[in-house]
Design a protein around this motif. Sequence first.
Motif, PDB file in Angstrom:
ATOM      1  N   LEU A  69       0.827  -1.205   0.000  1.00 25.09           N
ATOM      2  CA  LEU A  69       0.000   0.000   0.000  1.00 25.09           C
ATOM      3  C   LEU A  69       0.860   1.254   0.000  1.00 25.09           C
ATOM      4  CD1 LEU A  69      -2.831   1.331   0.304  1.00 25.09           C
ATOM      5  CD2 LEU A  69      -2.463   1.216   2.790  1.00 25.09           C
ATOM      6  N   SER A  70       0.499   2.211  -0.853  1.00 31.56           N
ATOM      7  CA  SER A  70       1.157   3.513  -0.869  1.00 31.56           C
ATOM      8  C   SER A  70       0.093   4.599  -0.769  1.00 31.56           C
ATOM      9  CB  SER A  70       1.961   3.704  -2.160  1.00 31.56           C
ATOM     10  OG  SER A  70       3.048   2.808  -2.225  1.00 31.56           O
ATOM     11  N   LEU A  71       0.294   5.540   0.147  1.00 30.90           N
ATOM     12  CA  LEU A  71      -0.623   6.648   0.345  1.00 30.90           C
ATOM     13  C   LEU A  71       0.159   7.955   0.341  1.00 30.90           C
ATOM     14  CD1 LEU A  71      -2.865   5.279   3.262  1.00 30.90           C
ATOM     15  CD2 LEU A  71      -3.506   5.477   0.848  1.00 30.90           C
ATOM     16  N   SER A  72      -0.423   8.987  -0.267  1.00 37.40           N
ATOM     17  CA  SER A  72       0.206  10.302  -0.259  1.00 37.40           C
ATOM     18  C   SER A  72      -0.881  11.357  -0.135  1.00 37.40           C
ATOM     19  CB  SER A  72       1.008  10.530  -1.551  1.00 37.40           C
ATOM     20  OG  SER A  72       1.560  11.830  -1.572  1.00 37.40           O
ATOM     21  N   LEU A  73      -0.776  12.165   0.902  1.00 39.85           N
ATOM     22  CA  LEU A  73      -1.700  13.272   1.117  1.00 39.85           C
ATOM     23  C   LEU A  73      -0.921  14.567   0.938  1.00 39.85           C
ATOM     24  CD1 LEU A  73      -4.466  14.388   2.005  1.00 39.85           C
ATOM     25  CD2 LEU A  73      -3.648  14.259   4.370  1.00 39.85           C
ATOM     26  N   LYS A  74      -1.387  15.391   0.021  1.00 38.35           N
ATOM     27  CA  LYS A  74      -0.679  16.628  -0.301  1.00 38.35           C
ATOM     28  C   LYS A  74      -1.651  17.794  -0.200  1.00 38.35           C
ATOM     29  CE  LYS A  74       2.117  16.543  -3.788  1.00 38.35           C
ATOM     30  NZ  LYS A  74       3.450  16.795  -3.212  1.00 38.35           N
ATOM     31  N   THR A  75      -1.198  18.891   0.380  1.00 37.59           N
ATOM     32  CA  THR A  75      -2.010  20.100   0.475  1.00 37.59           C
ATOM     33  C   THR A  75      -1.145  21.303   0.114  1.00 37.59           C
ATOM     34  OG1 THR A  75      -3.378  19.175   2.243  1.00 37.59           O
ATOM     35  CG2 THR A  75      -3.453  21.547   1.945  1.00 37.59           C
ATOM     36  N   SER A  76      -1.676  22.156  -0.739  1.00 37.64           N
ATOM     37  CA  SER A  76      -0.979  23.391  -1.078  1.00 37.64           C
ATOM     38  C   SER A  76      -1.930  24.565  -0.896  1.00 37.64           C
ATOM     39  CB  SER A  76      -0.460  23.356  -2.524  1.00 37.64           C
ATOM     40  OG  SER A  76      -1.535  23.304  -3.438  1.00 37.64           O
ATOM     41  N   TYR A  77      -1.372  25.677  -0.451  1.00 35.86           N
ATOM     42  CA  TYR A  77      -2.183  26.872  -0.218  1.00 35.86           C
ATOM     43  C   TYR A  77      -1.430  28.082  -0.756  1.00 35.86           C
ATOM     44  CZ  TYR A  77      -4.753  30.605   2.141  1.00 35.86           C
ATOM     45  OH  TYR A  77      -5.482  31.729   2.405  1.00 35.86           O
ATOM     46  N   ILE A  78      -2.130  28.887  -1.533  1.00 33.30           N
ATOM     47  CA  ILE A  78      -1.570  30.103  -2.114  1.00 33.30           C
ATOM     48  C   ILE A  78      -2.446  31.276  -1.714  1.00 33.30           C
ATOM     49  CG2 ILE A  78      -0.835  31.242  -4.242  1.00 33.30           C
ATOM     50  CD1 ILE A  78      -0.942  28.543  -5.639  1.00 33.30           C
ATOM     51  N   ASP A  79      -1.820  32.362  -1.303  1.00 34.83           N
ATOM     52  CA  ASP A  79      -2.568  33.582  -0.986  1.00 34.83           C
ATOM     53  C   ASP A  79      -1.679  34.761  -1.355  1.00 34.83           C
ATOM     54  OD1 ASP A  79      -4.239  35.528  -0.095  1.00 34.83           O
ATOM     55  OD2 ASP A  79      -4.320  34.869   1.992  1.00 34.83           O
ATOM     56  N   GLY A  80      -2.097  35.532  -2.358  1.00 35.32           N
ATOM     57  CA  GLY A  80      -1.225  36.616  -2.776  1.00 35.32           C
ATOM     58  C   GLY A  80      -1.898  37.572  -3.737  1.00 35.32           C
ATOM     59  N   ALA A  81      -1.101  38.531  -4.167  1.00 38.96           N
ATOM     60  CA  ALA A  81      -1.578  39.550  -5.101  1.00 38.96           C
ATOM     61  C   ALA A  81      -0.381  40.161  -5.810  1.00 38.96           C
ATOM     62  CB  ALA A  81      -2.377  40.630  -4.372  1.00 38.96           C
TER      63      ALA A  81
END
Length: 699
Positions: A180-192
Motif C-alpha cells: 500500500l502507498s498513500l500520499s496526502l498533499k495540500t498546497s495553499y496560495i494567498d497573494g496579489a
Amino acid sequence: MKLQSLIIATLFSATAFGQIEKDSLKEIEKVNILVKKKLIERKADRLIFDVDASIASQGMDAGETLANVPMLKVDENMGTISITGKSSVNVMINGKMLNLQGTALLNYLRSIRSENISKIEVITTPPSKYEAQGNSGLINIILKKNPNLGFSGNINTGFTQRTYFNGTTNGTLNYQTEKLSLSLKTSYIDGAKRSNERYTILGESKNYSESTRKDMWQDLTPSLNASYKINKNSEIGMEYIFGGEKNGMDILNTTKNIGSDLRETNLITNTFHREKSPTQTFSTYYDLKLDSLGKKLSFAGNFYKNNNDTEVNFSTLTLPENTIQDVRTLSKIKPQIFSVQGDLELPFSFGTIETGAKFNQFRNSADLKYLDFENNQYTIDNEKSSTFNYREENYAVYGSFAKSFGEHWETKAGLRYENTVVKSSVNNFSYGQFFPSAFVSYKAEKNMFSLSYSRRINRPSMSNLNPFRWYENPYSYSSGNPLLKPSYINNYELGYTYNNKFSTSIYYLKLKNAFGQVGFLDGISQTGDYLNYYNNNFYGANVSYTDTFFKFWETTISANASYQNSEVFNMNAETSNGTSVSYSINNTFILNKTKTVALFLNYDQSLPYKNVNSYFHNFSNLNSGIKVSLMEKQLQINTTVTNIFAQRWKGDKYYDDNSQHFNNYWDGRSFRLSVNYTFGNKKKFSKKNINFEEKDRAN
C-alpha cells in the motif's frame, strides 16, 4: 571500474563485520561521486537531463530545477513552462500527465525536491502514444523510487514580495508498506500583484487605454493519491484533487478616444471582479504485467468538473458628457471532462510494439447575464446576455513499433488516428485526422545523432470558443469564436549531442490554420475576437553547453535562433519575414567545501523579433540568489531576486488600416524566501499520475 568494484567489495565486507548502516551509506555516496554521471543524454525522441549530475539543481524545488534544463524556460509571473523558441508545454510525472496549470502547477512543483528527482525528459516531438493535442511537446519528470517503508514527508513555506505580499505553503505526508502507498498533499496560495497595461490603437480613429490592476488569488488544493499492489503482477491506484480557487481583480482603466472627426471622448472605469472556481478531479488506473519480459496492459479513467461563478461590476464615467453607467455581469461556466483509455505494451526479441485506444468527452454549459443599473435597480439586457452549450467527443487509436539495431541504432515509428465530433449551440461538425511520428538515432562513442518527425493538432480551448462578451466598459469587450477550427503542426528535428555536454538541434515547424486574438476599433468601441488567420513556417536552431569548472562552478549556456515566414487570411494585415534570437546563461557557484552554500546568477535575453504581423521589443531578465542546505539537506533555505531590471513587455501589431501597440508590466521584480524541511524517509515513493491531457482545454 576497478576502483568502483573495490569500494563495493569493501562495503560488503564492512556489512559482514557489522559496521553501522550509516557508514555504509556514506561509502555508497562516495561511489556515486566517483562514477561520474552523464548530465545530458539524447535519445531518438527526447533529451534527458540527469538531476544528480547537476550542481546547480541541488537543494531546489522542481520548478527551479526545470529552469536549469537546457532549452526550458520557466516564467513564474506568467505561470508558464516553455521550450525555448517554441510555445508552452505540458508536464508529466513518471510518464503520466500532471493535472494542474499556471500558478497551481508551479506551486505543486515547489513541493517536489530536486533530490527526489532522477531525470527530466524534454520530448519535443512526442510519439503516437501521447495525445496529438498541443504544439511544443512534453516534459516528463522522473522521480526516484523509494525502497523504504513507513512515513515520510516535507513541509515547505515561503513568501514572495512584489508590490504586494504573497505566501505559499505546501505539505506532503507519505505512507508506504510493501503493498500500500498513500500520499496526502495540500498546497495553499494567498497573494496579489500589481499590473500595468497600456494599449494603443492608431487608425482612422485613435484609442489610448491604460489599466492599473491588482490581481488577487487564493487557492487551497488538497489531494490524495493511493495505490495498492494486488499481487506481484497487478496494481490499482487512484488520485483525487480538489481545487478551491478564488480570484479577484480591482481595475482602474482610463481610455481616451479621438474620433475621425477629432472629437475626444474620455472614459474612466472602475471594475470589481470576483471569481470562484471550485474544481474536482478524480483519476484511477489498473496495471497488469502479462509476463516477466515486460509485457504490460494498462487501463486509466479520468473525470474533471468545474463550477465557475464570476461576478464583474464596473462603473464608467464618460467625459465630456459627464454621464455614469453602472453595469453588472454574472457568468456561470461548467466545463466537464471524462476520458477512458487502454494501453498495451509488448516487448519482443524483434522489437517493441505499443498500441492503445482512448475516448474522451468534453462538455460545457455557459450562461452570461448582462445587467444595466437603471431607476435604482439592475435589469437584464437580453441583447448583451447569452448562453452557450458545447459538446465534443474524441475517439483515438494508436500503434507504434520500436527496435534497436546493435549498440548504435535506435528507431521508433507510430501512427495515431483521432476522430472528433462537435455539437454546439451554433455549429455541428466532425473531422478525422492521422498523426504519424517517426524517430531514429545513432550513437558512436561520444557522438549522438537523432532525427524525428511528428504531426500535431492544436484545438481551441473553451475561452477561445465561448462567444460570451467579456466587457471592460460599456463599449469595449472581448469574446471567443465558436466557429474556430483547429490548427495543425508538422515538426521536423535533427539533433546532435557530444560528450553529454554539448547539444544542438535544427528544426522546421510548419503551422497551418493558426488562430489567435485580433483587436478591432470601431469609433469608441474596442473589441477583441479569435480568428483562424495565418499559416507559419519556422526554421530554427537550439544550442546548449553545460559544464563544470574548478569543481565549484557549473554553467549552462543556451541559445536559440529562428527564421519565420507567414501568410495571412480572413483579415487584412501587414506581414513580414522575421528572425528571432534569444540566449541564457545560468551560473551556480559552490561557496564552501561541504557544498551546502551556493550562489546562482542567471541571465536571459530575447532580442527584438518579428512574427506574422507583430514586432516584439527586446526583453531581458536577471535573477540571482543564495541557497543553503542544513541538517544533512533536510533543511533547505533559498532566497531569490527576480527580474532585477524590472523589464516591461512591449510589442506592436500592424494591420492595413491601423497599428496596435502594447506596453505591459506584470510586477516581475520580486524577492522570494522559501524554507523546506523533509522528515522521515528522505526519498518520496514514486507515485503514479494519470494521463489527463484534455483538461488543459477547459481554461
